[in-house]
Every structure is written in C-alpha cells, then in structure tokens.
Motif scaffolding. Structure first.
Motif, mmCIF file in Angstrom:
data_model
loop_
_atom_site.group_PDB
_atom_site.id
_atom_site.type_symbol
_atom_site.label_atom_id
_atom_site.label_comp_id
_atom_site.label_asym_id
_atom_site.label_seq_id
_atom_site.Cartn_x
_atom_site.Cartn_y
_atom_site.Cartn_z
ATOM 1 N N ILE A 1 0.729 -1.158 -0.082
ATOM 2 C CA ILE A 1 0.042 -0.193 0.156
ATOM 3 C C ILE A 1 0.772 1.308 -0.062
ATOM 4 C CG2 ILE A 1 -1.810 1.429 1.328
ATOM 5 C CD1 ILE A 1 -2.810 -1.311 2.357
ATOM 6 N N GLY A 2 1.876 1.505 0.735
ATOM 7 C CA GLY A 2 2.711 2.455 0.824
ATOM 8 C C GLY A 2 3.555 2.759 -0.286
ATOM 9 N N PRO A 3 3.475 4.011 -0.885
ATOM 10 C CA PRO A 3 4.355 4.542 -1.843
ATOM 11 C C PRO A 3 5.618 4.018 -1.956
ATOM 12 C CG PRO A 3 3.211 6.331 -1.014
ATOM 13 C CD PRO A 3 3.090 5.281 0.022
ATOM 14 N N ALA A 4 6.345 4.226 -0.924
ATOM 15 C CA ALA A 4 7.834 3.449 -0.863
ATOM 16 C C ALA A 4 7.842 2.080 -1.102
ATOM 17 C CB ALA A 4 8.402 3.986 0.347
ATOM 18 N N GLU A 5 7.211 1.516 -0.458
ATOM 19 C CA GLU A 5 7.160 -0.147 -0.823
ATOM 20 C C GLU A 5 6.809 -0.332 -2.307
ATOM 21 O OE1 GLU A 5 5.663 1.480 1.587
ATOM 22 O OE2 GLU A 5 6.457 0.664 3.511
ATOM 23 N N ARG A 6 5.716 0.277 -2.695
ATOM 24 C CA ARG A 6 5.228 -0.086 -4.085
ATOM 25 C C ARG A 6 6.313 0.411 -5.227
ATOM 26 N NH1 ARG A 6 0.665 -1.600 -5.321
ATOM 27 N NH2 ARG A 6 0.393 -0.561 -7.210
ATOM 28 N N ALA A 7 7.063 1.395 -4.845
ATOM 29 C CA ALA A 7 8.099 1.925 -5.723
ATOM 30 C C ALA A 7 9.173 0.816 -5.773
ATOM 31 C CB ALA A 7 8.639 3.340 -5.332
ATOM 32 N N ALA A 8 9.478 0.305 -4.565
ATOM 33 C CA ALA A 8 10.570 -0.598 -4.319
ATOM 34 C C ALA A 8 10.054 -1.917 -5.217
ATOM 35 C CB ALA A 8 10.820 -0.831 -3.064
ATOM 36 N N ALA A 9 8.948 -2.157 -5.104
ATOM 37 C CA ALA A 9 8.512 -3.546 -5.638
ATOM 38 C C ALA A 9 8.496 -3.374 -7.311
ATOM 39 C CB ALA A 9 6.981 -3.654 -5.271
ATOM 40 N N LEU A 10 8.107 -2.003 -7.711
ATOM 41 C CA LEU A 10 8.142 -1.951 -9.242
ATOM 42 C C LEU A 10 9.629 -1.903 -9.723
ATOM 43 C CD1 LEU A 10 5.394 0.572 -9.538
ATOM 44 C CD2 LEU A 10 5.562 -1.354 -10.512
ATOM 45 N N ALA A 11 10.369 -1.224 -8.898
ATOM 46 C CA ALA A 11 11.892 -1.460 -9.307
ATOM 47 C C ALA A 11 12.511 -2.860 -9.304
ATOM 48 C CB ALA A 11 12.724 -0.542 -8.347
ATOM 49 N N ASP A 12 11.947 -3.566 -8.499
ATOM 50 C CA ASP A 12 12.417 -4.993 -8.451
ATOM 51 C C ASP A 12 11.905 -5.773 -9.557
ATOM 52 O OD1 ASP A 12 14.189 -7.115 -7.169
ATOM 53 O OD2 ASP A 12 11.840 -7.833 -6.637
#
Length: 266
Positions: free
Chosen positions: A61-72
């Motif tokens: 849900i969190g923006p930082a976690e979502r950005a990290a998932a997309l990058a991975d």
C-alpha cells in the motif's frame, strides 16, 4: 528449484547428461552466481531458459514499498531478457500487514501491471500471473484461481500479460479446464508447470509439492487441457520438497525426468 541443492554449473552438467535441453531458473541462484555468468553457462551448455521466477509481490500500500516493488520487477524483466527467456513468472503477493481487503490488493496488482507490461514488452518479455492455491492467499498470493488471474491479465495485451497454469495450485478447481480454454483462446498460457498434490502437507505448507506420480493429480489430463487449448510450449516441473532437497540432486533430476516420461508422456 526442484534440485536447488545443485549449483548452477552442476545443474547445467546434469541436464546435459540426461538430454534435458530446457530449464526454468529462479532469480536467487542466478543473482548469486552472476547474471552474465549464468547466461554464458546455459548458453554454452546448449540450454534454453524457459522462464525466470519470480517477479511480483505487488500488493503493498505504501508509496515507498510500491516503488521498491516496481523497481525490483523491472530488474527481474532485465534479468529475464539477459537470460534469453521471454517469460517472467509473477507471484502476485499476499495481503499487506493489517489489511483484509482482497479486492484492493488485486487492484493494486492491476495498477502495477499497467506500468510493468509495457516495460516488459520493450524488453521482449511476457508477464505470467501465477494463481496459487487459496491456502496462500493471505501471505503469498491474493490471486487464487485461473479466473482471477485471467480477469487481471485480460486488461492488457496478451503479448504483455498472460498466466501460468500450475497443476499443484489449480487441480482442485472444477472451473479450471474451462478457464484454460479461455486462456488458450487469446494466447495467454505463457507457461505450464507440474507438481503433484500429496498429503499430509508439511508444517508451513510451502514445501509440500509432491514428486510426479506420488499424489492425486492426473498429469496426462492436465497436459491434454493445455494442449487442447493450443499450448505448444515447454512443460516445467517445479517441486518444493524438503525430502527431495535432502537427496542427491542428480538422482532427483534423473528420477523427475523418468517420472515425467512415465506419468505425462506415455
């Protein structure tokens, strides 16, 4: 993963010795051995990489976690392209801590696919959503049925997003055969995987996939489903099993190849 006790060089050598020409790889051993080194290893061994596993875990849900998932996941696409495979398998992710919103989690997967699909296409890679058995819905994969996977995939072009058909996860679902036909009609079966269902399940349930022929699943029946739907690609065997991992890996690989012939091909 079936013989994760083997190093990648040992795996390549064992496959060559058994006449196995295709292999599905997981990211962790590839990263440990080195991406370029792995690509050269399989190429020199004459092996074709069928799929890379896994991307996904897109429900944060969190923006930082979502950005990290997309990058991975973008890195995973890059790795798949470097290995010469056109398919990245996605395990979508479970419920975030404290959430009980399955619908919201699935919608966040769709949002991520809208970004990842075009990126994968530019690299010649398809995304294959893998529905996992419902027992994994809370912690690992909120996509539990082929129907749910196709409802997500069909929002995007088939050459960007399709599905994984895995006997272990789908054998119980009486709607799965018609959904395999649905997937085949639009060219969305991106990979087909086999594992048997044996009981009792081990504690934690993750490593309970049975050797082909040891359980309740009719492998020939499932092979007929995907072939009737038009699938002509490789068939993978993916076994998470502590008992198999404790044995000699070359012996397990030879046994698995023999079981494949006995229970799938003959």
């Amino acid at each position: 993963m079936t013989v994760k006790q083997l190093s990648l060089p040992e795996l390549a050598d064992a496959c060559t010795g058994l006449g196995i020409r295709h292999v599905g790889l997981w990211r962790e051993p590839v990263q440990s051995y080195g991406l370029e080194a792995t690509a050269k290893l399989v190429r020199d061994a004459g092996l074709t990489v069928t799929t890379l596993c896994r991307g996904g875990f897109l429900t944060a849900i969190g923006p930082a976690e979502r950005a990290a998932a997309l990058a991975d996941n973008r890195r995973a696409v890059d790795e798949a392209a470097a290995l010469g495979t056109d398919t990245l398998v996605l395990v979508s992710g479970g419920l975030p801590v404290g959430s009980k919103d399955l619908h919201g989690a699935r919608e966040r997967i769709a949002d991520a696919l809208a970004e990842l699909g075009p990126y994968a296409e530019r690299h010649g890679v398809r995304l294959a959503i893998e529905p996992l058995h419902p027992m994994y819905a809370a912690d690992r994969c909120v996509v539990s049925t082929l129907t749910q996977a196709l409802d997500l995939a069909e929002r995007f072009p088939a050459h960007q997003v399709g599905v994984t058909v895995d006997t272990y996860h789908l054998w119980w679902d009486d709607r799965a055969p018609e959904q395999i036909a649905r997937a085949g009609a639009t060219g969305r079966i991106h990979t087909f995987q086999l594992a048997d269902w044996t009981t009792p399940l081990p504690e934690g349930v993750l490593n309970g996939r049975g050797q082909i022929g040891d359980g309740a699943i009719d492998m020939r029946e499932w092979k007929a489903y995907v072939e009737t739907a038009g699938y002509t690609g490789p068939i993978e065997v993916e076994l998470f099993n502590d008992g198999l991992w404790a044995r000699d890996g070359r012996e397990v690989l030879a046994e698995t190849a023999a079981r494949f012939v006995e229970h799938v091909m003959e």
